[in-house]
Design a protein around this motif. Structure first.
Motif, PDB file in Angstrom:
ATOM      1  N   ARG A   1      52.370 -20.822 -52.103  1.00 19.61           N
ATOM      2  CA  ARG A   1      52.270 -22.281 -51.947  1.00 19.61           C
ATOM      3  C   ARG A   1      50.834 -22.727 -52.143  1.00 19.61           C
ATOM      4  O   ARG A   1      49.889 -22.011 -51.806  1.00 19.61           O
ATOM      5  CB  ARG A   1      52.726 -22.715 -50.546  1.00 19.61           C
TER       6      ARG A   1
ATOM      7  N   GLU B   1      48.398 -26.364 -51.629  1.00 19.76           N
ATOM      8  CA  GLU B   1      48.313 -27.711 -51.080  1.00 19.76           C
ATOM      9  C   GLU B   1      46.963 -28.316 -51.413  1.00 19.76           C
ATOM     10  O   GLU B   1      45.932 -27.654 -51.298  1.00 19.76           O
ATOM     11  CB  GLU B   1      48.491 -27.682 -49.561  1.00 19.76           C
ATOM     12  N   LEU B   2      46.993 -29.578 -51.806  1.00 21.85           N
ATOM     13  CA  LEU B   2      45.766 -30.317 -52.073  1.00 21.85           C
ATOM     14  C   LEU B   2      45.351 -31.000 -50.778  1.00 21.85           C
ATOM     15  O   LEU B   2      46.139 -31.723 -50.160  1.00 21.85           O
ATOM     16  CB  LEU B   2      46.001 -31.346 -53.177  1.00 21.85           C
TER      17      LEU B   2
ATOM     18  N   ILE C   1      46.566 -32.709 -45.554  1.00 21.90           N
ATOM     19  CA  ILE C   1      47.308 -32.495 -46.794  1.00 21.90           C
ATOM     20  C   ILE C   1      47.511 -33.832 -47.513  1.00 21.90           C
ATOM     21  O   ILE C   1      48.043 -34.769 -46.942  1.00 21.90           O
ATOM     22  CB  ILE C   1      48.678 -31.842 -46.511  1.00 21.90           C
ATOM     23  N   GLU C   2      47.052 -33.878 -48.752  1.00 19.84           N
ATOM     24  CA  GLU C   2      47.307 -35.058 -49.585  1.00 19.84           C
ATOM     25  C   GLU C   2      48.672 -34.914 -50.282  1.00 19.84           C
ATOM     26  O   GLU C   2      49.451 -35.835 -50.341  1.00 19.84           O
ATOM     27  CB  GLU C   2      46.201 -35.235 -50.615  1.00 19.84           C
ATOM     28  N   ARG C   3      48.893 -33.707 -50.834  1.00 16.71           N
ATOM     29  CA  ARG C   3      50.182 -33.426 -51.469  1.00 16.71           C
ATOM     30  C   ARG C   3      50.294 -31.935 -51.749  1.00 16.71           C
ATOM     31  O   ARG C   3      49.308 -31.215 -51.780  1.00 16.71           O
ATOM     32  CB  ARG C   3      50.370 -34.236 -52.737  1.00 16.71           C
ATOM     33  N   LYS C   4      51.543 -31.511 -51.972  1.00 18.03           N
ATOM     34  CA  LYS C   4      51.795 -30.129 -52.364  1.00 18.03           C
ATOM     35  C   LYS C   4      51.611 -30.019 -53.865  1.00 18.03           C
ATOM     36  O   LYS C   4      51.917 -30.939 -54.605  1.00 18.03           O
ATOM     37  CB  LYS C   4      53.190 -29.714 -51.945  1.00 18.03           C
ATOM     38  N   LEU C   5      51.091 -28.877 -54.294  1.00 17.66           N
ATOM     39  CA  LEU C   5      50.877 -28.621 -55.717  1.00 17.66           C
ATOM     40  C   LEU C   5      51.916 -27.617 -56.209  1.00 17.66           C
ATOM     41  O   LEU C   5      52.418 -26.798 -55.431  1.00 17.66           O
ATOM     42  CB  LEU C   5      49.477 -28.069 -55.962  1.00 17.66           C
TER      43      LEU C   5
ATOM     44  N   LYS D   1      37.986 -32.303 -53.824  1.00 22.11           N
ATOM     45  CA  LYS D   1      39.079 -31.973 -52.920  1.00 22.11           C
ATOM     46  C   LYS D   1      39.133 -30.464 -52.739  1.00 22.11           C
ATOM     47  O   LYS D   1      38.436 -29.722 -53.409  1.00 22.11           O
ATOM     48  CB  LYS D   1      40.393 -32.512 -53.465  1.00 22.11           C
TER      49      LYS D   1
ATOM     50  N   HIS E   1      40.773 -30.834 -59.524  1.00 21.43           N
ATOM     51  CA  HIS E   1      40.802 -31.728 -58.363  1.00 21.43           C
ATOM     52  C   HIS E   1      39.396 -31.841 -57.764  1.00 21.43           C
ATOM     53  O   HIS E   1      39.154 -31.384 -56.641  1.00 21.43           O
ATOM     54  CB  HIS E   1      41.791 -31.205 -57.317  1.00 21.43           C
TER      55      HIS E   1
END
Length: 85
Positions: A64, A66-67, A79-83, A55, A52
């Motif tokens: 957890r 998070e991106l 937060i762009e999205r959860k990974l 980022k 990524h």
């Protein structure tokens, strides 16, 4: 006529190079103990990930991931999205 900076710019370049050299040396000897300490204390850590580029990945103690991206409006990480864990 150029203003004489009394060598300030040259000294700053040397200090910048010394800083980057010091940071590189620290990264080469990093064993991850500080990151583990943060996670064990229940705090997230922020890392880069070659998957990524440009980022940030936030890692939580429970696994957890998070991106995150830098918001141009607020200048904050959002937060762009959860990974996947």
């Amino acid at each position: 006529m150029p203003i004489d900076d009394c060598g300030w710019n040259a000294r700053r370049r040397v200090r910048d190079e010394e800083l980057w050299d010091s940071l590189a040396a620290i990264m080469l000897t990093d064993d991850g103990s500080e990151a583990r300490t943060h996670l064990e204390a229940g705090r997230a850590i922020y890392v880069s990930d070659p998957m990524h580029p440009g980022k940030v990945v936030r890692l939580w103690p429970d696994g957890r991931r998070e991106l995150l991206v830098l918001s141009g409006d607020s200048g904050r990480l959002v937060i762009e999205r959860k990974l996947a864990n």
